[in-house]
Design an enzyme around this catalytic site. Structure first.
Site, PDB file in Angstrom:
ATOM      1  N   ASP A  24       0.887  -1.161   0.000  1.00  0.00           N
ATOM      2  CA  ASP A  24       0.000   0.000   0.000  1.00  0.00           C
ATOM      3  C   ASP A  24       0.930   1.218   0.000  1.00  0.00           C
ATOM      4  OD1 ASP A  24      -2.269   1.663   0.486  1.00  0.00           O
ATOM      5  OD2 ASP A  24      -1.621   1.776   2.582  1.00  0.00           O
ATOM      6  N   ASP A  26      -0.167   5.226   0.578  1.00  0.00           N
ATOM      7  CA  ASP A  26      -0.421   6.255   1.611  1.00  0.00           C
ATOM      8  C   ASP A  26      -0.401   5.612   2.991  1.00  0.00           C
ATOM      9  OD1 ASP A  26      -2.878   7.891  -0.499  1.00  0.00           O
ATOM     10  OD2 ASP A  26      -0.743   8.285  -0.262  1.00  0.00           O
TER      11      ASP A  26
HETATM   12  O1  LIG Z   1      -9.159   8.684   0.525  1.00  0.00           O
HETATM   13  C1  LIG Z   1      -8.474   7.925  -0.162  1.00  0.00           C
HETATM   14  O2  LIG Z   1      -8.672   7.741  -1.362  1.00  0.00           O
HETATM   15  C2  LIG Z   1      -7.451   7.125   0.585  1.00  0.00           C
HETATM   16  O3  LIG Z   1      -7.260   7.614   1.867  1.00  0.00           O
HETATM   17  C3  LIG Z   1      -6.073   7.050   0.116  1.00  0.00           C
HETATM   18  O4  LIG Z   1      -5.779   7.712  -0.948  1.00  0.00           O
HETATM   19  C4  LIG Z   1      -5.606   5.632   0.320  1.00  0.00           C
HETATM   20  O5  LIG Z   1      -4.491   5.344  -0.397  1.00  0.00           O
HETATM   21  P1  LIG Z   1      -3.678   4.003  -0.013  1.00  0.00           P
HETATM   22  O6  LIG Z   1      -3.465   4.044   1.474  1.00  0.00           O
HETATM   23  O7  LIG Z   1      -4.538   2.838  -0.430  1.00  0.00           O
HETATM   24  O8  LIG Z   1      -2.387   4.154  -0.782  1.00  0.00           O
HETATM   25 MG   LIG Z   2      -2.753   3.369   3.142  1.00  0.00          MG
END
Ligand SMILES: O=C(O)[C@H](O)[C@H](O)COP(=O)(O)O
Ligand SMILES: [Mg+2]
Length: 299
Positions: A24, A26
């Site tokens: 992942d 973020d």
């Molecule tokens: O609100 C969103 O789209 C998400 O918080 C975010 O972008 C999640 O990203 P990830 O942790 O899956 O990389």
């Molecule tokens: Mg994340």
């Protein structure tokens, strides 16, 4: 009960057990544009150990190509075909699962990431970053002529959300027969560099409430993302580790896909959610504070 990684041997056992490492983004690699300490070194170490490294993000604001630009800017080695985002998964879903007819369009609440991936998949769309929708003027139905060719509404994280976009999307849902209601993902919050912000799920929430129906959500924890990865990469789920910061997306996604899971505490999930009387029923296989902890493998 999750195994809490602490000594070098714990981390070495992960290297022995897993060939494919799904990350992942973020809250794991970075928060906003601020890299998590040690992330670059750990990814380099995994590549040196001939591990397959893939990136699986629910963040739909960027396409795979624009994510590659972010990776490059931050000095993180990544190749476009290693990057999977919910904007890409949504475009694949619309063309291959929903099979939206070519004479139909998508009304987009979202940013350039969705637009670029829809374009790449040959799907027509309106809305998105169109300046005509970028307004704080009151929305009037008297001046709105819905496009009859809109056959789906797709809602993702949109930092320029407004009443006009919500009103148009709502009108398409209630007026265009059979109009599909889709969400790139439903993360409630977004872990920015200096704190939490409303996430994609909080952008589609007003529509869900007004329309009184839930969208089909395409990103993690749903299997579409894993299907997209399987279409491009061979991997053994039993020797694949999903590393994430959010229990109800990343860890659930791993569990749904038959993968082992490692939770890091640098993003959304906090210690009190995995221990004590109110702990979540979603239990990762492993927990460590940060991806940077794997630097112990270099010692
Ligand atoms: O609100 C969103 O789209 C998400 O918080 C975010 O972008 C999640 O990203 P990830 O942790 O899956 O990389
Ligand atoms: Mg994340």
């Amino acid at each position: 009960m999750a195994a809490r990684l602490s000594v070098k041997q714990d981390y070495e056992s992960l290297l022995d057990k897993y060939d494919t490492w799904l990350f992942d983004c973020d809250g794991v690699l970075w928060e906003g544009d601020r890299l998590i300490d040690g992330a670059i070194e750990v990814l380099q170490l995994l590549r040196e150990k001939k591990k397959s490294v893939l990136f699986v993000t629910n963040n739909a604001t960027k396409s795979r190509k624009s994510y590659k630009t972010k990776f490059d800017k931050l000095g993180v080695e990544a190749h476009v075909d290693e990057i999977f985002g919910s904007a890409f998964a949504s475009a694949v879903y619309i063309s291959s699962v929903l099979k939206l007819p070519k004479d139909k369009k998508v009304y987009v609440i979202g940013m350039s990431g969705i637009e670029e991936e829809l374009k790449e998949e040959g799907i027509s769309y309106i809305g998105g970053t169109d300046p005509a929708d970028y307004t704080l003027e009151p929305f009037s139905l008297a001046n709105f002529t819905p496009d009859p060719s809109v056959g789906a509404v797709l809602c993702g994280l949109d930092t320029a959300i407004n009443y006009t976009k919500l009103s148009k999307a709502f009108q398409y849902l209630i007026r265009n027969p059979g109009c599909a209601f889709l969400a790139t993902n439903e993360d409630s919050t977004y872990p920015a560099a200096d704190g939490l912000l409303p996430g994609a799920g909080s952008i589609s929430a007003p529509l869900r409430y007004a329309y009184a129906k839930d969208p089909i959500s395409i990103g993690k924890p749903n299997g579409t993302m894993l299907e997209c990865i399987k279409a491009k990469h061979d991997f053994d789920p039993k020797r694949t580790l999903m590393i994430g910061d959010r229990l109800n997306t990343d860890i659930q996604f791993g569990k749904n896909g038959g993968l082992d899971t490692l939770l890091v505490l640098t993003g959304i999930t906090k210690e009190e959610e995995i221990t004590g009387p109110n702990a979540s029923p979603i239990i990762p296989d492993y927990v460590t504070k940060s991806l940077g902890d794997l630097r112990i493998l270099k010692s």
